[in-house]
Design a protein around this motif. Sequence first.
Motif, PDB file in Angstrom:
ATOM      1  N   SER A  21       0.828  -1.194   0.000  1.00 31.82           N
ATOM      2  CA  SER A  21       0.000   0.000   0.000  1.00 31.82           C
ATOM      3  C   SER A  21       0.868   1.252   0.000  1.00 31.82           C
ATOM      4  N   THR A  23      -0.568   4.105   0.967  1.00 30.55           N
ATOM      5  CA  THR A  23      -1.222   5.023   1.892  1.00 30.55           C
ATOM      6  C   THR A  23      -0.322   5.273   3.095  1.00 30.55           C
ATOM      7  N   TYR A  25       0.731   6.037   7.095  1.00 31.87           N
ATOM      8  CA  TYR A  25       0.251   5.599   8.403  1.00 31.87           C
ATOM      9  C   TYR A  25      -0.554   6.742   9.011  1.00 31.87           C
ATOM     10  N   LYS A  77      -1.710  -0.355   9.682  1.00 25.34           N
ATOM     11  CA  LYS A  77      -1.870   0.359   8.417  1.00 25.34           C
ATOM     12  C   LYS A  77      -2.957  -0.321   7.606  1.00 25.34           C
ATOM     13  N   ASP A  78      -3.849   0.463   7.036  1.00 27.79           N
ATOM     14  CA  ASP A  78      -4.942  -0.062   6.214  1.00 27.79           C
ATOM     15  C   ASP A  78      -5.777  -1.093   6.976  1.00 27.79           C
ATOM     16  N   SER A  89      -6.329  -8.586  10.347  1.00 25.77           N
ATOM     17  CA  SER A  89      -7.022  -7.626   9.484  1.00 25.77           C
ATOM     18  C   SER A  89      -8.399  -7.347  10.077  1.00 25.77           C
TER      19      SER A  89
END
Length: 121
Positions: A21, A23, A25, A77-78, A89
């Motif tokens: 990813s 994106t 943090y 993260k994510d 997750s």
Amino acid sequence: MADLMSILSANYKAVGLSVPSKTPYVAVDPNLYEGSWSGKYANNKSFTVEVSNVSGFRAKVHYQSEGTSKYQDVLIKDGAFRIGDTKFSLIKQGTAMISNVVTDPASGQTYLDQAYASQKT
């Protein structure tokens, strides 16, 4: 350079790997992660994940499952983090998917063992 990234991305997907990813943090809501999580794999093997001290996007985690005990500081993260070969997750509030890479001692082959975990309130 963009063409090279497209080729690498396609190759990652072709072999079932996820592309890292891009994106940044960001701080997470501690209430979504902190606490005791538990579940059972398909082979009826129980596991627990203790998440504590969530601050920003960092947390302290203890994973335990029949003889395996791992402590680690993690980065979230994510909606996910890794502790050793195990990935946590967040699916939705109170539910997480635990993915664990397992090596078969007889054949030496690895496979992905997945199970849902519920957060104890």
